[in-house]
Every structure is written in C-alpha cells, then in structure tokens.
Design an enzyme around this catalytic site. Structure first.
Site, short mmCIF file in Angstrom:
data_model
loop_
_atom_site.label_atom_id
_atom_site.label_comp_id
_atom_site.label_asym_id
_atom_site.label_seq_id
_atom_site.Cartn_x
_atom_site.Cartn_y
_atom_site.Cartn_z
N ASP A 153 0.84 -1.19 0.00
CA ASP A 153 0.00 0.00 0.00
C ASP A 153 0.88 1.25 0.00
O ASP A 153 1.89 1.32 0.70
CB ASP A 153 -0.89 -0.02 1.25
CG ASP A 153 -1.88 1.11 1.29
OD1 ASP A 153 -2.73 1.17 0.39
OD2 ASP A 153 -1.80 1.94 2.22
N GLU A 207 1.76 -0.28 -4.88
CA GLU A 207 0.77 0.71 -5.30
C GLU A 207 1.43 2.08 -5.35
O GLU A 207 1.87 2.60 -4.34
CB GLU A 207 -0.41 0.75 -4.32
CG GLU A 207 -1.41 1.84 -4.63
CD GLU A 207 -2.24 2.26 -3.43
OE1 GLU A 207 -3.37 2.73 -3.65
OE2 GLU A 207 -1.77 2.13 -2.28
#
Length: 529
Positions: A199, A260
C-alpha cells in the site's frame, strides 16, 4: 529465477465483502476459503486479500494495530493458515496487503511514542515542532483532506499523517523501524504467503528537512490534496534503498512485491523507476487506468511511456479496485450496452503487456452501487459528500445468487453495506447458467491469455496508428484490435495480419482479407502470418 508473477493475473478480494460465514454481515477468511473453488475456476494465478490484520477499522483495515495477527472480524491465524493451504491446493498464489507507511494510532508503538520525547519509540514516528505561531511545520496536506499534521498536546509536537489523523506515519529514516517492518513481512512469508501488495509504496520516506511542497497549477479541487505537487512529502530518493532491502527479503522466499504507486501527476514514471532492473519492486500497480479516460490515445500513451522509461520493468494494470468507481460506471457513456462494454474491457486489459489485477465482481460486469449518505462508512466520502461520495460504492458485497434474502448469498445477516437491486441482478448463479454471460467470457478470455504466450510473456506491444475509436497493437504473433466506440467501424489490419479471428463474439467482428469490421465495442485477435 522464480518469476511466477511475470504476466500473472491476480484476483483481488475485499475480505469484508466477499463471503460471510458466521452471519454477522461481514465477510471473513472462512467464507473466502469456501469460495476459493470459484476463484480458481476463473483461471487466475493468484488471489490478493485486502488488509486482514488487527485494526480499529477507522480506515477499514488500512490502520493496523497488530502486524502479526488477524483481526477477529475476519477470523484467526489458524483460519488464515487453512486459507493459504487451500489456495495452494487450487494452484493459487496468495498475496496479502502490507500497509507499512503508517500504523493505527492504537498501535502500541505509537501509544509509547507519544508519551514523551525520550522513550525507546520516541523517534519511530514523524514528530516535529510547531512554527512560532503554533501552526503546523509546513504545508503538507492529507490525502483525506486538511493538514497532514496533527497536534499532540501531551508531547507538544505535531505528528505526520498522510491519511487520517488516526494513521500516524512511521519514520523510515530510523533504521530500527525498517528492520522491524521487514521482520513482520518475514512472519507472513514463513506462513506460506507468496507475495505482497504494498500500500502507498511511494509514501514511505518524507523529506527530513520538512521542506514546503510547491503548488500545482490549475483550478481549485474538491480535495485540496490535488492542489500541491507532493515533491517533499512522498516519493523521496531514500525509498529506493528500502525497496532494495525488501527485494532481498522476498527473493529469498521466491515471493513477489507489487507496489501501489499513488501519484496523480507522474505515476508511470515512478512505476518505471521502482521496477527497473532487479533490485527494487518486482511489479508496480498503476492507477493510470483507474480514471475516466477511455481513449486509444490514453491507453497507448500509458503503456508506451512505461516501457520507454523502464524497458526491463514490469507493470500491473487494473481497471477497477476497492478505491475507485467501478469501470463500467466510469465508462458507461462508451458502452453499447453493459455486457458489451464489460467484455471489451476484459479483452483489452488481459491483452496489455504486463501483469493484470481483476477486482471481485468485475467478472460479472458489476457497476458502482448508489448509496445514500446515511449508508456511508468511508471517511473521505462522509467528509466531502456529495461532491465526492467515497469508496463504499465499489465495496458492496459480492453477489452469489438472487434467491433468499437481499444479501445475494453473501450473508445470512444484514450486510455491512447494502446490496442494491442493480447489483443483485448481476449474480454468479444467473451468469453461470447463461452461456454468453460476462462471467463465461472472462473465463474464456483468461484461458486464451494463458494459452498464448504473446499475451503473458515479456514481449512488448507495438501500436499501430488508427483513427479513433480504434486501438490496435501487436503482441509478437498476435494482433489485438478494439473498438472503443458505440458505433461499428471499419479498419484494416497491417500486412502481417493474415490469420482468422481467434477471440470475440461473432457479432462483434468480421474479417474479409485485411479489412476488419468491428461492431459497437467490438474486438478481435488475429494471428500474424
């Protein structure tokens, strides 16, 4: 080299919304395990679970309070082990979310860090003094709105939070923090995990001098975060050294990392930098195809830019995920009808060079759920309503059938988010029984991709110049042609295109020599002579 991830197709599961096994209205690990046969039947290579760690759920698990345990909402470590074992029985790799840039403010380390400025964890988070007038150290803004700095009256300092104030950022300039986070990753690798989705991978390091971000030219935005160029608050050069440490760890296990990359101005360039060579990320996950743009020029530009900047890098493309409006809703105006647009999107995505991530329900042609304000749970949606409605609309439960209660087979209780009639109508059971359904097309296209090394191998895409709305490119021995419009178009294949149409419902494409007629949202794959 163990490069199972190269060209792979990963199916993203949002655990709260996939399958509830105990009737509390929230999906869980036992429920996901029960549905692994379905996931495997699609023909994907891996399953990615959004966060399942212990969390107060201020941001639905992206605020972690224990990095080495499962939140009771989802089950236990034993449930997780059974999930991993069953997934491997079905030949599926297991990828889990790692939220390393920040923790929950309820994490024991932050609780200790905020006690005073001398404790062992005092420097584990990003603390800074106020300016002389009491205002924050600089102008950095939070993704979720407002300042990225929160005042702590006890410690008499500000702490950095790129997201919610209950999500304080770790201080990656402290090597002890890096070492500890790597140990938490090893914990999951030892339990059989095959990879990590990282993330906000470009948010790890901040500028140690806390320099002010420059303004971004343009009109005012709903969220003022987009009014800055985040030059100093993220994507710092120090990130690369930490990614190298992560790569060394994951390569030890033959595992993969897909990061990401969150940036609205130069995501492709960052993706290229982070995946070039073999010292950093294995793959980078792009948001560049998660917006409203739906033109041949846009898709071509993003793909060509990536491979120009990183010829040996590796991208992961997606059209939908748990953070954005579902693509069939975003691109609705470009669809001849919902099913045609869904099939076109699948054919395009699964032919792009790189790896692919599919989001649960995408294979059913699901659209965004329209929710009332009182039904929202997502913090930014609540804050910016109605101009931004948040992410709940793409997170509503998976629909398995239309029988019984209104949860669509997701739960025997009341779902944590409602299942509305438009979503209920597009359920797995109904599409299993329909031979020309979107679901069956996804299976067909995934099988075709697996059979054709051109589509999942290293070969790049060579694009041909064709007028809008045609997108056409060659993947080694295969020509891929797509009509992104709602009217039929006539185009021509390049001289090397001499084969027959291999994929595509017969009504969407017709080939006469080198003359190719593509129906509304039509597409074709043609062998190279």
């Amino acid at each position: 080299m163990n490069d199972w991830w190269r060209g792979s197709v990963t199916y993203q599961v949002y655990p709260r919304s996939f399958q509830d096994s105990n009737g509390d209205g929230i999906g869980d690990l036992k429920g996901i395990t029960e549905r692994l046969r379905y996931i495997a039947s699609l023909g994907v290579d891996a399953v990615w679970l959004s966060p399942i760690f212990t969390s107060p759920m201020a941001d639905m698990g992206y605020d972690v309070s224990d990095y080495t345990d499962i939140d009771p909402l989802f089950g236990t470590l034993e449930d997780f082990d059974r999930f991993v074992a069953k997934a491997h029985e079905f030949g599926l790799k297991v990828v889990i979310d790692q939220v390393l840039s920040h923790s929950s403010d309820q994490h024991p380390f932050f609780v200790e860090s905020r006690k005073d400025r001398e404790n062992p964890k005092a420097d584990w988070y990003v603390w800074a003094d106020a300016q002389s007038d009491g205002t924050p150290p600089n102008n950095w803004s939070s993704v979720f709105g407002g300042s990225a700095w929160e005042w702590d009256g006890h410690r008499k300092q500000y702490y950095l939070h790129n997201f919610l104030s209950s999500q304080p950022d770790f201080n990656f300039h402290n090597k002890e923090v890096q070492d500890w986070l790597l140990d938490t990753m090893r914990f999951w690798l030892d339990r059989g995990v095959d990879g990590f989705r990282l993330d906000t991978v470009n948010f790890y390091f901040h500028d140690a001098k806390l320099r002010k971000n420059p303004a971004r030219k343009g009109e005012p935005q709903v969220n003022p975060y987009e009014m800055q160029l985040h030059k100093f608050s993220k994507t710092r050069p120090e990130n690369l050294d930490f990614l190298a440490r992560m790569r060394e760890l994951t390569d030890e296990y033959g595992a993969s990392m897909v990061g990401e990359v969150g940036d609205s101005t130069r995501a492709v360039e960052i993706m290229a930098e982070y995946t070039s060579g073999d010292k950093h990320l294995h793959q980078a996950y792009s948001f560049d195809m998660l917006g409203p743009e739906f033109t041949p020029k846009h898709f071509r530009q993003k793909i060509e830019t990536f491979f120009k900047k990183a010829p040996d890098g590796w991208p992961t493309w997606a059209f939908s995920n748990h953070d954005v409006i579902r693509h069939l809703t975003r691109w609705e105006e470009h669809g001849a009808d919902q099913d045609s647009l869904a099939k076109l999107a699948a054919a395009m995505l699964l032919s792009f060079p790189g790896s692919v991530c599919l989001y649960q329900g995408e294979e059913l042609g699901q659209t965004e759920t329209e929710l009332e304000f009182a039904e929202l749970t997502d913090p930014p949606g609540i804050r910016f309503w109605p101009d931004y409605k948040g992410r709940d609309g793409c997170r509503t439960p998976m629909v398995w059938d239309a029988n019984g209660n209104t949860s669509g087979g997701f739960s025997e209780g009341r779902p944590w988010l409602p299942v509305k009639p438009p979503q209920l109508a597009r359920n797995v059971a109904a599409q299993e029984a329909q031979s020309d359904s979107v679901l069956h097309f996804y299976r067909h296209m995934l099988e075709f991709r697996a059979e054709r090394v051109e589509l999942h191998g290293r070969g790049p895409a060579h694009f041909y110049n064709r007028p809008n709305p045609v997108l056409m490119f060659q993947r080694e021995g295969l020509i891929c042609a797509f009509n992104l419009g709602t009217e039929a178009v006539d185009t021509n294949l390049p001289p090397e295109g001499q084969g027959g149409i291999l994929v595509g419902p017969s009504q969407t494409a017709e080939l006469n020599g080198r003359e190719l007629k593509l129906g509304p949202n039509g597409f074709a794959f043609v062998d190279v002579a």
